[in-house]
Design an enzyme around this catalytic site. Structure first.
Site: not given
Ligand SMILES: Cc1cc2nc3c(=O)[nH]c(=O)nc-3n(C[C@H](O)[C@H](O)[C@H](O)COP(=O)(O)OP(=O)(O)OC[C@H]3O[C@@H](n4cnc5c(N)ncnc54)[C@H](O)[C@@H]3O)c2cc1C
Lengths: 385, 356
Positions: A125-126, A128, A160, A243, A369-370
């Protein structure tokens, strides 16, 4: 309210159980985040598909059995009961599959679904990107239309199983002047396309469980587009519903973990404070609550209802429950909880450590979860934005 | 397999809900608090006319002849309104107890409960106090764990124990037992007490769901209107997440309560287990809801004038009634430790399967 399975549902359960007893691997497979393990998991998926069990809710013509959602729950219960392998193609089967079912042309369905069911084609899944995490509408990778194909440029990340996958489904900005969630297009791209480069990223457990994917003028035919150009957000949101909701994390998974936790606690109950028992009991109870709630939702869907923002409640609930169960298990295990599976003394400890590391990601992936709590507050409770 | 309520059951809920929205407002409750009995004979009569007091009473004795599955939604509506009348004591607990005691006693009292002419209070060996003893026409009381006695109020000494929830009226009750007053003993009495505890706990759990829902509604509407820093306080994420957490606990307690109602109605072998799961989760949600919604109100929520505390106190009193959260968690813990039933994927509805 009728809480009994029909004769047909019981027969279906018996059939799944018998098949799994005869066919599920006796010993755990290697992690699908290794080359060898990925191959073992693909072989298992092929066998499952030959048995007709790869994706029971799908129509027969695509490799399913036209099962309803209740039978899906029953299948999942038997699958976890048998401790059968994790699904290497879960992104395809549980996320993309239902989306193709909804938005795909007949040609796309016939082209993609059967090979997804057999895991001949494993999907990543692409969504992010480095600058589009929680703020997914900030996607910057582009799809530039050239006649009957798109040229893809930019970068996806955290995909992933990207390291061993064959295809990627992703969202790309097709209208360079567009902002936010407008002007995005949902595209299916083979990972061996010239101009695509996959760089595996080791996860917390050291294995390359996800990957960055770079696109440099990668050419993809227009027929690989799902839904209309510029409609990608709408198409993707249907995947998000699935999902967080029923498919990806059905209750059986957590009931299975809860049972293992209860069994672990029972073995150690004499040495443990009463508080540990109370905490274990709460976890088991929560897994039952999640199960009952899912049956309630499925009953509602069967009568024509729809899943809405309450999928966000599910996602918070299962991810935090899963984490709590693994934390407790490691606490019960004490110093044994530190052991890697390769440690000679790790016999009988089980895979709690692995499970814990994975459970830690639950509150992050599929929308943190936020973000889910924001959705619950704004869309379910109706608080001001 | 169909985990849904039928149309009639949903209709009954909305009827009760609409009725109570109009007739049992916070203003009405506050007037009752100041009254001698904290009870409203008119309201009770109207509830009887809706069928609520006789919901579990057989049709032959003037009731609706329904079961706990049908009662659970109306009870939630009662909780939502903060209703103080003894629907738990009389309608959910005493009526089925009398039904099971049967005989002349049941024939005499069940029709009167159904018409709203009698209130019956019930004591239990594990509880020190009797709810609504002050108003009861008849009391069903334990002597030890092995005897159920039935006495008119004139034959017992009721000493009221002022409670933190002004809607709650509880009392210590003393009486002289005699062979005459004994209506069940031995194994039969113990079985009646076990079922009574489960019914009381279930009905309290269902009300607690309604209370929790109401607390949330009050907090959502208050925080949407109250402005600080130039914006509605409900737009602050800390406030949103407090309330989302309450919603989470509430929504996952609800199916446990509904399932427990089904198990009580069917006298399932796992009735006590399911009730304890429900009571624990529902009261925990309500008590948590009280704490979080108070926090989201700030000082105004800490006043007697604001209506929030009507429901906070309801949450606490329901938690304390018929076994607290931890009492019920402990019952589940023991059963789980003993391995008294199958667990794991596919085991949830195993009990139901053995029925057919
Ligand atoms: C094991 C794993 C597998 C994954 N697999 C995939 C995949 O297959 N394909 C894919 O596309 N992505 C994948 N992801 C990515 C995942 O979808 C993102 O990590 C997720 O959406 C959060 O984005 P970020 O990591 O950039 O965190 P950020 O968005 O940078 O967030 C960092 C922190 O800030 C908080 N935050 C951000 N914005 C807000 C807000 N508006 N209000 C309150 N808090 C906020 C977040 O909750 C978090 O605690 C995977 C992630 C993990 C850990």
């Amino acid at each position: 309210m009728k809480l009994e399975y029909s004769a047909a549902q019981r027969a279906f359960r018996a059939e799944v159980r018998d098949w799994l007893e005869a066919n599920a691997p006796a010993a755990p497979l290697k992690s699908f985040d290794t080359a060898e393990g990925a191959a073992e998991h693909r072989a298992w998926e092929a066998k499952l598909n030959d048995g007709g069990f790869a994706m029971v809710p799908w129509p027969k013509e695509y490799g399913g059995r036209g099962a309803d959602l209740l039978e899906w729950l029953i299948f999942e219960e038997e699958y976890y009961r048998a401790d059968a392998p994790k699904r290497i193609n879960q992104n395809g089967l549980f996320l993309l599959g239902p989306t193709i079912m909804e938005y795909g042309s007949d040609e796309q369905k016939a082209r993609f679904l059967p090979r997804m069911a057999s895991s001949e084609e494993v999907w990543a899944q692409g969504w992010s990107e480095p600058n589009a995490g929680s703020d997914m509408a900030n996607i910057q990778a582009t799809a530039h239309r050239h006649g009957d194909h798109y040229l893809l440029n930019g970068q996806k990340t955290w995909a992933s199983r990207g390291a061993f996958a064959d295809w990627l489904f992703g969202m790309f900005r097709s209208d360079p002047t567009s902002k936010r969630h407008r002007g995005l297009t949902f595209i299916l791209c083979p990972l061996d396309t010239p101009g695509v480069r996959v760089r595996p990223i080791p996860q917390l457990d050291g294995l390359p469980g996800f990957a960055e994917v770079f696109f440099d003028d990668a050419q993809v035919p227009v027929k690989n587009r799902l839904g209309e150009e510029g409609e990608g957000w709408k198409v993707a949101m249907s995947t998000a519903g699935f999902e967080r909701g029923l498919m990806l994390r059905s209750p059986a998974r957590f009931q299975h973990t809860a049972r293992r936790l209860v069994e672990l606690w029972r073995r150690h109950a004499n040495e443990l404070p009463a508080a540990t028992g109370a905490a274990v009991t709460r976890c088991w109870l929560a897994a039952e609550a999640y199960t009952l709630d899912t049956y309630r939702t499925v009953s509602r869907l069967a009568a024509g209802g729809k899943i809405g923002a309450e999928a966000s409640l599910n996602k918070i609930f299962w991810s935090e429950l899963d984490l709590r169960m693994h934390e407790l298990a490691l606490d019960i295990l004490g110093e044994q909880g530190e052991l890697l599976p390769t440690a000679p003394a790790a016999r009988g400890v089980g895979n709690w450590l692995d499970g814990y590391l994975f459970a830690l990601a639950g509150p992050i992936y599929a929308g943190t979860n936020e973000i889910q709590r924001n959705i619950v507050a704004e869309r379910i409770l109706g608080l001001p934005r | 397999m169909d985990f849904r309520f039928d149309e009639e059951q949903q209709l009954l809920q909305s009827t009760v809900r609409h009725f109570l929205d109009a007739e049992c407002t916070p203003a009405v409750l506050r007037v009752l608090w100041e009254s001698e009995t904290a009870r409203s004979p008119e309201l009770w009569k109207k509830l009887a006319a809706l069928g609520l007091t006789g919901l579990l009473i057989p049709e032959a004795q003037g009731g609706m002849g329904l079961d706990e599955t049908a009662f659970v939604l109306p009870l939630e509506a009662c909780g939502h309104a903060g209703l103080a009348e003894p629907v738990v004591a009389t309608a959910a607990v005493a009526a089925p107890l009398l039904r099971e005691v049967a005989g002349a006693l049941a024939d005499e009292w069940l029709p009167r409960i159904a018409t709203g002419d009698a209130r019956v209070a019930v004591g239990h060996p594990t509880l020190s106090f009797v709810e609504d003893a002050h108003q009861a026409d008849l009391l069903l009381l334990p002597r030890g764990e092995d005897e159920v006695h039935a006495l008119p109020r004139s034959a017992v000494q009721v000493s009221e124990q002022p409670a933190n929830d002004p809607s709650l009226r509880i009392a210590s009750v003393a009486f002289d037992a005699s062979d005459n007053s004994c209506v069940a003993r031995g194994k039969k009495a113990r079985a009646l007490f076990a079922a009574t505890l489960d019914r009381g706990a279930l009905a309290s759990a269902a009300q607690a769901l309604g209370v929790c829902e109401r607390l949330l509604q009050l907090a959502v509407s208050y925080t949407s209107e109250r402005h600080q820093f130039g914006q509605a306080v409900g737009s602050f994420q800390a406030v949103k997440h407090h309330l989302a957490n309450v919603k989470l606990k509430l929504e996952y307690a609800r199916p446990l309560v509904q399932r427990a109602a089904h198990s009580v109605a069917k006298a399932s072998a796992q009735r006590a287990l399911h009730v304890s799961m429900a009571k624990h989760a529902a009261c925990e949600a309500a008590v948590f809801g009280a704490k979080q919604t108070l926090q989201c109100h700030g000082a105004i929520g800490y006043t007697w004038e604001q209506d929030l505390h009507i429901f906070m106190r309801r949450a606490w009193s329901l938690d304390h009634a018929w076994g607290s959260s931890s009492f019920h968690l402990e019952r589940v813990r023991r059963a789980l430790l003993e391995g008294a039933f199958a667990i794991g994927p596919g085991a949830t509805f195993q009990e139901e399967q053995q029925d057919d």
